[in-house]
Design a protein around this motif. Structure first.
Motif, PDB file in Angstrom:
ATOM      1  N   THR A  45       0.809  -1.209   0.000  1.00 28.16           N
ATOM      2  CA  THR A  45       0.000   0.000   0.000  1.00 28.16           C
ATOM      3  C   THR A  45       0.844   1.261   0.000  1.00 28.16           C
ATOM      4  O   THR A  45       0.389   2.305   0.396  1.00 28.16           O
ATOM      5  N   VAL A  46       2.081   1.169  -0.442  1.00 31.49           N
ATOM      6  CA  VAL A  46       2.992   2.302  -0.327  1.00 31.49           C
ATOM      7  C   VAL A  46       3.467   2.765  -1.700  1.00 31.49           C
ATOM      8  O   VAL A  46       3.885   1.966  -2.517  1.00 31.49           O
ATOM      9  N   PHE A  47       3.406   4.080  -1.908  1.00 29.49           N
ATOM     10  CA  PHE A  47       3.951   4.666  -3.121  1.00 29.49           C
ATOM     11  C   PHE A  47       5.449   4.878  -2.955  1.00 29.49           C
ATOM     12  O   PHE A  47       5.928   5.175  -1.859  1.00 29.49           O
ATOM     13  N   SER A  48       6.222   4.760  -4.026  1.00 29.51           N
ATOM     14  CA  SER A  48       7.620   5.161  -3.996  1.00 29.51           C
ATOM     15  C   SER A  48       7.680   6.647  -4.341  1.00 29.51           C
ATOM     16  O   SER A  48       6.691   7.224  -4.793  1.00 29.51           O
ATOM     17  N   PRO A  49       8.858   7.287  -4.104  1.00 27.60           N
ATOM     18  CA  PRO A  49       8.933   8.735  -4.340  1.00 27.60           C
ATOM     19  C   PRO A  49       8.572   9.126  -5.769  1.00 27.60           C
ATOM     20  O   PRO A  49       8.113  10.229  -6.008  1.00 27.60           O
ATOM     21  N   ASP A  50       8.757   8.239  -6.722  1.00 31.39           N
ATOM     22  CA  ASP A  50       8.396   8.601  -8.086  1.00 31.39           C
ATOM     23  C   ASP A  50       6.966   8.188  -8.424  1.00 31.39           C
ATOM     24  O   ASP A  50       6.585   8.192  -9.588  1.00 31.39           O
ATOM     25  N   GLY A  51       6.196   7.860  -7.416  1.00 31.69           N
ATOM     26  CA  GLY A  51       4.782   7.601  -7.643  1.00 31.69           C
ATOM     27  C   GLY A  51       4.447   6.204  -8.110  1.00 31.69           C
ATOM     28  O   GLY A  51       3.351   5.951  -8.591  1.00 31.69           O
ATOM     29  N   SER A  52       5.404   5.270  -7.984  1.00 26.66           N
ATOM     30  CA  SER A  52       5.140   3.899  -8.432  1.00 26.66           C
ATOM     31  C   SER A  52       4.625   3.036  -7.293  1.00 26.66           C
ATOM     32  O   SER A  52       4.882   3.296  -6.125  1.00 26.66           O
ATOM     33  N   LEU A  53       3.886   2.013  -7.648  1.00 24.92           N
ATOM     34  CA  LEU A  53       3.475   0.976  -6.704  1.00 24.92           C
ATOM     35  C   LEU A  53       4.266  -0.267  -7.080  1.00 24.92           C
ATOM     36  O   LEU A  53       3.878  -1.019  -7.974  1.00 24.92           O
ATOM     37  N   TYR A  54       5.418  -0.473  -6.437  1.00 20.20           N
ATOM     38  CA  TYR A  54       6.305  -1.559  -6.855  1.00 20.20           C
ATOM     39  C   TYR A  54       5.635  -2.923  -6.833  1.00 20.20           C
ATOM     40  O   TYR A  54       5.831  -3.738  -7.712  1.00 20.20           O
ATOM     41  N   GLN A  55       4.853  -3.187  -5.802  1.00 19.08           N
ATOM     42  CA  GLN A  55       4.243  -4.507  -5.721  1.00 19.08           C
ATOM     43  C   GLN A  55       3.440  -4.838  -6.972  1.00 19.08           C
ATOM     44  O   GLN A  55       3.425  -5.968  -7.438  1.00 19.08           O
ATOM     45  N   VAL A  56       2.791  -3.828  -7.515  1.00 21.05           N
ATOM     46  CA  VAL A  56       2.008  -4.048  -8.724  1.00 21.05           C
ATOM     47  C   VAL A  56       2.932  -4.380  -9.892  1.00 21.05           C
ATOM     48  O   VAL A  56       2.658  -5.263 -10.708  1.00 21.05           O
ATOM     49  N   SER A  57       4.078  -3.684  -9.946  1.00 24.05           N
ATOM     50  CA  SER A  57       5.039  -3.982 -11.013  1.00 24.05           C
ATOM     51  C   SER A  57       5.595  -5.387 -10.860  1.00 24.05           C
ATOM     52  O   SER A  57       5.810  -6.100 -11.844  1.00 24.05           O
ATOM     53  N   TYR A  58       5.840  -5.798  -9.621  1.00 27.05           N
ATOM     54  CA  TYR A  58       6.402  -7.135  -9.412  1.00 27.05           C
ATOM     55  C   TYR A  58       5.383  -8.208  -9.764  1.00 27.05           C
ATOM     56  O   TYR A  58       5.742  -9.265 -10.290  1.00 27.05           O
ATOM     57  N   ALA A  59       4.141  -7.939  -9.487  1.00 21.59           N
ATOM     58  CA  ALA A  59       3.103  -8.882  -9.891  1.00 21.59           C
ATOM     59  C   ALA A  59       3.080  -8.988 -11.409  1.00 21.59           C
ATOM     60  O   ALA A  59       2.899 -10.077 -11.978  1.00 21.59           O
ATOM     61  N   ALA A  60       3.310  -7.846 -12.084  1.00 26.43           N
ATOM     62  CA  ALA A  60       3.356  -7.868 -13.546  1.00 26.43           C
ATOM     63  C   ALA A  60       4.529  -8.714 -14.032  1.00 26.43           C
ATOM     64  O   ALA A  60       4.474  -9.332 -15.102  1.00 26.43           O
ATOM     65  N   GLU A  61       5.606  -8.764 -13.222  1.00 21.20           N
ATOM     66  CA  GLU A  61       6.742  -9.624 -13.578  1.00 21.20           C
ATOM     67  C   GLU A  61       6.335 -11.096 -13.563  1.00 21.20           C
ATOM     68  O   GLU A  61       6.803 -11.897 -14.377  1.00 21.20           O
ATOM     69  N   ALA A  62       5.503 -11.463 -12.616  1.00 25.11           N
ATOM     70  CA  ALA A  62       5.029 -12.842 -12.557  1.00 25.11           C
ATOM     71  C   ALA A  62       4.302 -13.193 -13.851  1.00 25.11           C
ATOM     72  O   ALA A  62       4.372 -14.325 -14.339  1.00 25.11           O
ATOM     73  N   VAL A  63       3.597 -12.208 -14.393  1.00 19.25           N
ATOM     74  CA  VAL A  63       2.892 -12.433 -15.660  1.00 19.25           C
ATOM     75  C   VAL A  63       3.890 -12.585 -16.803  1.00 19.25           C
ATOM     76  O   VAL A  63       3.750 -13.451 -17.661  1.00 19.25           O
ATOM     77  N   LYS A  64       4.923 -11.745 -16.794  1.00 15.14           N
ATOM     78  CA  LYS A  64       5.910 -11.794 -17.890  1.00 15.14           C
ATOM     79  C   LYS A  64       6.631 -13.131 -17.953  1.00 15.14           C
ATOM     80  O   LYS A  64       7.186 -13.500 -18.976  1.00 15.14           O
ATOM     81  N   LYS A  65       6.673 -13.831 -16.807  1.00 18.06           N
ATOM     82  CA  LYS A  65       7.314 -15.144 -16.802  1.00 18.06           C
ATOM     83  C   LYS A  65       6.323 -16.259 -17.123  1.00 18.06           C
ATOM     84  O   LYS A  65       6.700 -17.418 -17.234  1.00 18.06           O
ATOM     85  N   GLY A  66       5.056 -15.919 -17.257  1.00 20.65           N
ATOM     86  CA  GLY A  66       4.024 -16.925 -17.505  1.00 20.65           C
ATOM     87  C   GLY A  66       4.057 -17.462 -18.932  1.00 20.65           C
ATOM     88  O   GLY A  66       4.768 -16.936 -19.793  1.00 20.65           O
ATOM     89  N   SER A  67       3.304 -18.497 -19.174  1.00 19.76           N
ATOM     90  CA  SER A  67       3.221 -19.054 -20.519  1.00 19.76           C
ATOM     91  C   SER A  67       2.439 -18.094 -21.409  1.00 19.76           C
ATOM     92  O   SER A  67       1.664 -17.286 -20.942  1.00 19.76           O
ATOM     93  N   THR A  68       2.676 -18.194 -22.680  1.00 16.44           N
ATOM     94  CA  THR A  68       2.075 -17.259 -23.628  1.00 16.44           C
ATOM     95  C   THR A  68       0.624 -17.623 -23.924  1.00 16.44           C
ATOM     96  O   THR A  68       0.270 -18.791 -24.034  1.00 16.44           O
ATOM     97  N   ALA A  69      -0.216 -16.587 -24.026  1.00 15.28           N
ATOM     98  CA  ALA A  69      -1.608 -16.782 -24.403  1.00 15.28           C
ATOM     99  C   ALA A  69      -1.983 -15.693 -25.393  1.00 15.28           C
ATOM    100  O   ALA A  69      -1.552 -14.550 -25.248  1.00 15.28           O
ATOM    101  N   LEU A  70      -2.777 -16.039 -26.407  1.00 17.17           N
ATOM    102  CA  LEU A  70      -3.152 -15.083 -27.451  1.00 17.17           C
ATOM    103  C   LEU A  70      -4.668 -14.952 -27.535  1.00 17.17           C
ATOM    104  O   LEU A  70      -5.400 -15.922 -27.276  1.00 17.17           O
ATOM    105  N   GLY A  71      -5.118 -13.771 -27.921  1.00 16.17           N
ATOM    106  CA  GLY A  71      -6.526 -13.568 -28.241  1.00 16.17           C
ATOM    107  C   GLY A  71      -6.610 -12.715 -29.496  1.00 16.17           C
ATOM    108  O   GLY A  71      -5.996 -11.653 -29.553  1.00 16.17           O
TER     109      GLY A  71
END
Lengths: 255, 255, 255, 255, 255, 255, 255
Positions: E15-41
Motif C-alpha cells: 500500500t505504499v507509493f515510492s517517491p516517483d509515484g510507483s506501486l512496486y508490488q504491482v510492477s512485481y506482480a506484472a513480472e510474474a505475468v511476464k514469466k508466464g506461458s504465452t496466451a493469445l486472443g
C-alpha cells in the motif's frame, strides 16, 4: 533486518512479491514438501494404486494405527508429503466437503471438484495476511463418472492431473523411473509391483510390510481397499533384487 | 533487525517458512518440551501406566495438590512436558471436548478423537498470525472400544500412537531403555516397576513418593487410578539398585 | 533493529519462542516481580498469615488507605508483588469471578478454582498477539472445604500450592528462612512473629506499623481479618533483635 | 532499527517488557508529566486546597476561561499535569462515571471509586496493543462519607492517597517544602497560603491572580469553590517575600 | 532491513507509493505475468480465436484434463498467464458473477461488465493492507450485443480492449508479429493459422496438439468451441516452415 | 531502520512516547500548521473579525468559490491553517455536531462545546494506532449566551480561548503586532483595519480583494457576514502605506 | 531498514508526518499523477470542454471502447490522470453517490457536493492505516443550478474550482498557455480549438481523432456530448501549425 543474500527480504512476508515476480514463501513451503516422505499414485487398467513410505521413528510406535493414506469417501483417497499436521487439516476439510456435497446434491463429489476445493484453500493461504501457506502436497485419487483420476495439489494451490506421479523426497528418482517404465495398460498387480519397486528406491531403510502403506481403488465399483500387512508382504517378496544404484543420482533435480 | 547466524530471521514470525522449508517457531516450541520434566506412558497386558517426575522447587510446596497427570474423563488421562500453563489450557479444552461429545452422542469420546482435537488446536496455533505454538507435548492415554491406547501430540500438532513412550528432558535415555526392555505382555506391576526404573534414570534428585506421580488405567473397566504415596513408596522399594551411571549424563539439561 | 547480545531479538514479540524454547517476555515480566515489594503467605495450625512490605515514598501518603493485601471474598485474600496497576486488574477480575460463582452455583468458589482462573487469564496474555504478560505475581490465600490453602500465580500463568511462600525482591532471603524455620504446627501468633521476622530482613527501612500490612484468615469460620496498626505494633515489639546479616546474601539466587 | 543506548528498542512497543522488567513507554509517559505545569493538592482541617500554575503563552489568551482544575461533581475536582488534551479525555470519562453512578445507585460516587476507574482506564492503555499510555497525572480530590481525600493517579494507572502532594515540573521542590512545613491541623486560609508559597517556588514568572488557579472543597457540606481573581490576589499579597533560592535545587530527583 | 539498490524498501508494503509515484508490488506482480506461458486472443471476421501454450512438466500428466482456457459462460472465455492458482480464483469469481447477473437481470452479462468486475477485484488487492496483488493477467474474450470483444486485465486492475493481443513470456514477439500481420477481415481459419504461427515463435519446445490449446467463439450465435486435438493437429500441419529467427529478439521490450 | 539524529525512531509511530516524554508525530503535525497560510481571529467591541490569506496558485482558479472561512452555524465560523482536506473533515463533523445539538436540545451549541468536540476528535487521533493526527489548526469563533468567543484548537487536541490570535506561517509576526496594538474596545471597522494590516505583513503577494477573505460575526444578534469583494476592497484602500520591511522576511516559508 | 537520503523513512507509512510536517505518501501519489496522461477542463460561454490524451500502447487496442472521460450523470463528467484503476474506483463511487442523491432527494446532486464526496474519500485514504492514497487526480465538470463548474480533486483530497485547468504530465505547459490565452467569453468551438491546441503541445505523438477524446457539456440544458471521431477530426484540421517549441520548457515546474 539484515538478511543473507537469498530473497533480499522479499521472502519474509507472504503477501509480497519479489522484484522478479516470485512469492518466496510459497517456494519455501514447497521445500517442506521436498523433505517429506515419498508418496506415489499410479493409474492402471483396473484402477489406482497409492503407496507411501511410512518409516517410523521407533519400533515402539503402533504402526497399524499410523496411516499416511487417508480415505476421503468411498471412492476417494489422498496421500500426503510434507507437514503432517497441515495434511490432517486439509483431509478433514476435504471429508467435510465431500459430505456436504453428498447431502446437498444427493450425488458424490467429483475427484476434480474435491481437488479444486483443496487447491482453493491452499491458494487463499498464499494471498491473505496472517496466514502461512500449507506446507504439504496431496495426491488426490479417486473414481467417479469420469473414471479413475489422480491429481497433485501443491502448496501454491496449483494442481495437475497425472497418470503416475510422486511427491516428497523420493520424487526425482520416482518420476525418472515412471517416465521410463509406466504403462497404462498394466494390471493392478503389475502396477503394485512397479509402485513398490519405485518406492523402494527412495527409502532409507529396508522396505517391510510395516513401513509402507498401500491402497488400491478399483475403477469397477470404485472400492477403496487398504492392503493388509500380509498382502503387502507377499508383494514385497515378488520384487526383483534391488541392485540398481540409480537412487543415488538425480538428487539435484528440482520440482 | 540484525540477528545471529541461526535462522536468519525466518524464526521470528510463526507464519513464515525458512528457505529450507522449516517452521522455526515450531522447532523452538519443541525445545521448550525438551527442557521439560520427564513423563512416561507405557501399555501393558492389563492397561496403561503413566509416570511423571514432579520434582518441586522447594519442600514448602504442597506436593499432594500438585499434579502433572491430569484426568480428562473416567477412562482417559494426560501427562505433559513443557510450559505448564500451556498444558493446563489444552487439558481444559480436552475436558470440555470430552464432555460435549458425551452430551451430543451419548457415548464417550474415543482416545484417538480426543487426541486429534488437541492436535488440531495445536496445528492452528502454528498457522495463524497473532498466535504462538503451544510449548508443550502431551501424552494422551486412555481406554475405549479399541482397547488401551497411548498417543503423543507435539507442538506442531502431529501425533503418533505408541506402545511405550517418553517426553521431556529424559526422553533420550527413557526411549533407549524402553526399546531394549519393553515387553507388551508384562503385568501392570511389572510395568510400573519398569516405568519407575526408567524414570529414575532421568531424575536429578532421588526418587521419592512425593516427587513422582503414577497413574494407571485398567483395560478392564477403563478405571483411572492415581497411586497413593504409600503405593508409590512400596514400588520404589522394589526397584533394583541404581548402579548404572547413565543417569549422571545429560544433567546439563534444564527443566 | 540492532539489539544488544541479550535475547537476540526473540524478546521483543511476546508470542515468539527463542531457539532454546524460552518466552523472553514472560521472563522479563517475572523480573518486574523480582523488583517488587516483598509479600509473604504462611499457613499455620489455625489458618493463614499474609504479610507485606508497603513502604511508602513519602510520609505524606495516607498509609491507612493504602492496601496491598486485597480481600477477594469473605474467605479469600490476595497479596501482590510487581506492577501494582496490573495487580488491581487481576484482583477485580477475581472478585467478579467469585461473585459470579456464588450466584451461579450458590456456593463459594474454591481457592484452587479462583487461582486457576487467574492463571488462565495470565496464560492467555502470554500467547495472544497485542497483549503483554501481567507483570505481577499474586499470593492467593483462602479457606474452603479443603481447608486453608496458599497458591502463587506467576506471570506465565503457572501456579503452585505452598505451605509458606514469598514473592518480590525479598523472596530469596525469605524462602531461605522459611525453609529453615517453618513449622506447620505453630500457632497463629507464632506464625505472625515468624512472618514479621522474615519480612523485616527484606525491608530497606525500619519496620513500623504503617509500612507493613498483615492479614489473617482463620480456618475455623474462614474469617478475613486485617490487623489494626495497634495489633501490628504489638507484634513488632515482640520481635527479637535484628542482628543477623543474612539479608545481604543470597541475592544472586534466581526464582 | 538502530537505536541509541537507551532502552535498546524495548521502549518502542508499549506492550513489551525490557529485560529488567520495565515498561519503558510508561516511564516515558511519566516524563511528559514531569515536564507539565505544577499542580498541588493539600488537605487541611476544614477541607482541601487545589492550586495550579496556569501560566499562559500570551496576554491575549482569555485567562478567565482557561481552567486547569476541573470540577467532576459537586464534591470532587481534579487538577492535571502533562498532556492537556489527554487530561480532558480522562476528566470527561470521570464526569460520566460520576453521573452514571449517581443515576444507578442514587448516591454520589466515592472519591476512591472514581480514582480507581481512572486508574483502570490508564492501566488498560499500558497493556493492550494499538494504544499509548495517557501522558498525564491527575490529582483527584473530593469529600465523601470518608471525609476529605486526595489521590494521585499516574500514567501507569497506579494511585496513592496523599495528605499533601504535587505533580508536574515543580514536584521536587514542592514535596520538599510540604514534607517540612505541612501540618494537617492548619486552617483553610493557612493552607492556601502554604500552597501558594509552595507553588510560587516552582513558577518561572511572577505569580499573579491570572496565572494561577485555586479551588477549595470544604469538608463541611463538600462544597466546590473556585476562588475569584480578587480572592487569589488578596492571598498573594499576604505571602512572605520570596527570597529563598531552594527552587534551583532538587531537580535531579525522580518520581 | 538492508536492501539492495532496487526499490530501496518501497517495494515491501503493497500500500505504499515510492517517491516517483510507483506501486512496486504491482510492477512485481506484472513480472510474474511476464514469466508466464504465452496466451493469445485475436478477433476475426467471424469471431474470436484464443490460443495458449500449455507445455506440461511431464508426459505423465493427463493433458486432456489440463486446461488453460476457461469457459466462463456460453459466450465467454478467458485465457491466463501468471500464477495459475490466482487465475483460478478469478475465473471462479467471474463464473459466479456471470451466473448472478443472469439470475438477477434475466440476461447475459456483457463482456465489458464482466471484465470490469475482474479489474475491480484486482484494483482492490493493490490498495488495501493484508492483501497482495493478483499475479496474473487474463484475456477475457466473448460475444454479446456489442459483438465480439477481447479485453486484457492487468494485475493493477487496469484493462484495455484489443483487436489482437498476447500476454506472458512470448508477448513481445507476438505483439510484434500481430502489429505487422493482423488483419481484421481474415476468416476464422486464417486467424487460427496466424495465431498458431505467432504462438509457435514463443514456445520452447515443438508445438504439438497436446501442448497447445485453441478455443474459438463465433460471433454468429456466440458459441464456445474447444478444438479437438485432431483439429489442432490439422492446423499445425498447415503452418509454414518455422525458419525465422525473430523469436530471439525483442526480449528487452517491456509491457 | 537507521534514522538520522532526529527523534531516534520515536517519531515514526504515533502512539509512542520518546524518552523525554514527547509525542513527535503531534509536533510534526504542528509543523504542517506552521507552513499553512495565515488566518486571524480578533474580538472587538461589537463582535469578531476573521481574516485569512487565500492566495491562489493561479488566476484561473474561481476565487469566489474558494473559501477558507467555513460557516458552522448561524452564529459560528472557523478558519483553518494546515492540510486543507483535514480541515474539511473537521468542519463537516463540527457542522453535524451543531445540527445534532440543536435537534436534541432545541438550542444552539455553545462555542466552547463545539470547540471541545473538535479537540476530542483530534486527541483521539493522537492516541489510537492506525490513525495519524490531524495536520490542521482551527480558529473557532462564535457568539453565544456567553458573548463573543475565539478558540484555537491544535493538532494535539488542546485548545485555548483568545482575545486576538493567529495561526499559520504568519503567526509570529501577527502575534507580535497584536500584542502591541490590540485593544478590545476598538470598533468593528477599526478591528478589520487592524486585522488586514496584520495579515498584509504575512503575505507574499500584494493583498487584493480576491486573495483574502474576511468574515465578521456581530455580538448583537450573532450574525455571520462574509464581506463582499467590494467591501474588502474599500478596507484595503484605507490601510496605511506598507513601508515596513518585515513582510519581506520569512518568505522562505511555504504553504 | 536502511534508507537513502530521501524522506528518511517517513515516507513508508502513510499515516506518519515527517519532521517538516509533510505526508510523503500523499506527495508520492501526486507524482503518479504528474506521470499520467494529460487531461484538460475549460469553461466557456456556452458550457464546458473536457479533452484528454488517450494515446494507446498499440494500434491493436480497440480505441473506441477505451474512454478516459467518464460520464457520471446526465450533467456531469470526469477526466482523470494517474493510476487508471484507481480512477475507475472513484468514478464508480461517484456514480453511485449521484444515483443515491437523486433517489433520496429527488434532485440532481450538485457538482460541488459530488466533488466533495470524492475529496472526502481521498482524504480518508491518507489518514487511516492499512490504506494507501488514491494515485489519481480527477477533473470533475458539470452543470447545475449554479451554472457550469470545473473542479480538480488531488490525491490529498483537496480540491479547487477552476476556469481552465490541466492535470497530468502536460500540466505545466498547458497551464502556461491557458494563463496567457484563456478567455471566458469564447464560444464552445473556439474553446475546443484552444483546448486541442493546448493538448497537442503535451503529446508525444501526433494528435489524431483516435488518440484524443473530447467531451462537451452545454450550460443550456446541461447535456453531456462525446464528440465523434469525425467531429474531433474536423477540429484537428482547423488547428494552426504547431511550430512552437514551448512544450519542451517548463518541465521543472511543480504543482
Amino acid at each position: 533486518m539484515v538478511f543473507g543474500p537469498r530473497g533480499g527480504g522479499y521472502d519474509h512476508a507472504i503477501t509480497v512479491f519479489s522484484p522478479d515476480g516470485s512469492l518466496y514463501q510459497v517456494s519455501y513451503a514447497a521445500e517442506a514438501v521436498k523433505k517429506g516422505s515419498t508418496a506415489l499414485g499410479v493409474k492402471c487398467k483396473d484402477g489406482i494404486v497409492l503407496a507411501v513410505d511410512k518409516s517410523l521413528p521407533s519400533n515402539l510406535v503402533e504402526s497399524e494405527s499410523f496411516e499416511k493414506i487417508f480415505q476421503i469417501d468411498d471412492h476417494m483417497a489422498t496421500a500426503s508429503s510434507g507437514i503432517i499436521a497441515d495434511a490432517r487439516v486439509l483431509v478433514d476439510r476435504a471429508r467435510v466437503q465431500a459430505q456436504v456435497h453428498k447431502l446437498t446434491y444427493d450425488e458424490e463429489i467429483s475427484v476434480m471438484a474435491l481437488t479444486k476445493s483443496i487447491g482453493d484453500l491452499k491458494q487463499m493461504h498464499t494471498q491473505y495476511g496472517g496466514l502461512r501457506p500449507f506446507g504439504v502436497s496431496l495426491i488426490v485419487a479417486g473414481v467417479d463418472s469420469e473414471g479413475a483420476q489422480i491429481f497433485v495439489t501443491e502448496p501454491s494451490g496449483a494442481f495437475l492431473e497425472w497418470k503416475a506421479t510422486a511427491i516428497g523426497s523420493g520424487k526425482p528418482q520416482a518420476m525418472d523411473l515412471f517416465e521410463r517404465e509406466y504403462e497404462p495398460t498394466k494390471s493392478m498387480e503389475e502396477t503394485i509391483l512397479l509402485s513398490l519397486n519405485v518406492l523402494r528406491k527412495s527409502m532409507d531403510s529396508e522396505m517391510t510390510s510395516s513401513n509402507i502403506e498401500v491402497v488400491v481403488i478399483t475403477t469397477e465399483g470404485g472400492q477403496f481397499n487398504r492392503l493388509t500387512p500380509e498382502e503387502v508382504e507377499s508383494f514385497i517378496k515378488q520384487l526383483p533384487e534391488d541392485d540398481e544404484e540409480e537412487g543415488e543420482e538425480g538428487e539435484e533435480e528440482e520440482e
